[in-house]
Scaffold this motif. Structure first.
Motif: not given
Length: 300
Positions: A24, A185-186, A189, A193, A283
């Motif tokens: 990212q 993965d969550n 994320f 954020e 997600p």
């Protein structure tokens, strides 16, 4: 792009978070709190504090070890953060810092009452962080994740996978429970954020997937992904209790704590963090994350 400092980057969560944030376009610095010169390298936009002593389910660790690592080192790092120009401090605590049993649903405002040295050491670190006055422009987050899993993860998921793989019947089907999981993965994320959204205020936040699953459902998922038949059986709870007491006495790897984890209810609300982010869903569903984890076991 902002520079992010990660402690505990060699662990399961640390490795995944390092790779994800790098993709990212964050610049990542790893620091080891074992090195005496770590304070000289404390420059960046945020600290993500993952380093800690994990819960030993075999109960062979001395209680003082948890407090030396999980409490004292966190205090030292947080004090250095307060004196630095770094804006954000993200401390990964645990749901076990507040309770070992959840009868209904776990929210952030629960009165803490951890029973293990692991949970108590995490709570003491939380209380220290919350007791300090935070300078304007800084943000402090205490993250309480539930059971984290993902590719490369070990623990009870691996235990269940090996049962299914070896065609050993899962013997605890008599227990019908609901528990929360957190796919890596969550987790990635949510951390991203928080780092990007400066409108999210400091505070304590649970991290969990949106859905809860029973261990029986989990075994079904493992069997389906592994292309194996689900051989679960329902041994009476009274017999299971006798067997686990015997396993505790002989220090067998599958003990009463392992059985409790597999059969207990442990539902964790992620409502607060989703409201802060302004989202309705994460997600990935719990099932998608678990399927990805199980596939990693197969590919390995």
């Amino acid at each position: 792009m902002d520079r992010v400092i990660i402690t505990g980057a060699s662990g399961f969560v640390g490795q995944n978070l390092f790779s994800y944030l790098s993709e990212q376009y964050f610049l990542i610095d790893e620091i080891s709190l074992r090195n005496y010169d770590w304070k000289e390298n404390l420059k960046g936009a945020a600290i993500i504090h993952l380093a800690g002593k994990a819960h030993d389910t075999k109960n062979t660790s001395d209680a003082s070890e948890y407090f030396k690592v999980n409490t004292d080192l966190t205090k030292e790092l947080f004090d250095a953060f307060l004196k630095s120009e770094i804006k954000d401090f993200i401390y990964f605590s645990s749901v076990k810092a507040v309770t070992d049993e959840v009868s209904e649903v776990l929210y952030e405002d629960i009165h803490p009452n951890p029973k293990t040295p692991y949970g108590q050491s995490k709570l003491e670190a939380e209380e220290y962080i919350l007791s300090k006055e935070i300078s304007k422009g800084k943000r402090v987050f205490i993250i309480r994740p539930c059971m984290i899993h993902g590719p490369g993860n070990k623990g009870n998921l691996n235990l269940l996978y090996n049962l299914v793989k070896k065609r050993i019947p899962y013997p605890l089907a008599v227990f019908h429970n609901e528990r929360s999981f957190l796919g890596i993965d969550n987790l990635n994320f949510l951390v991203k954020e928080i780092l990007l959204n400066t409108n999210i205020v400091s505070g304590v936040y649970n991290f969990a997937d949106d859905e809860v699953l029973s261990t029986n459902e989990l075994v079904k998922i493992i069997a389906k992904v592994s292309n194996k038949k689900n051989l679960s059986i329902s041994i009476p709870a009274s017999i299971i209790n006798v067997i686990t007491k015997f396993c505790d006495l002989i220090k067998f790897p599958i003990n009463s704590e392992t059985i409790q984890k597999l059969t207990e209810n442990y539902r964790v609300s992620n409502k607060k963090i989703k409201i802060a982010l302004g989202i309705e869903k994460l997600p990935y569903t719990a099932q998608e994350g678990l399927e990805k984890t199980i596939k990693s076991f197969i590919n390995k």
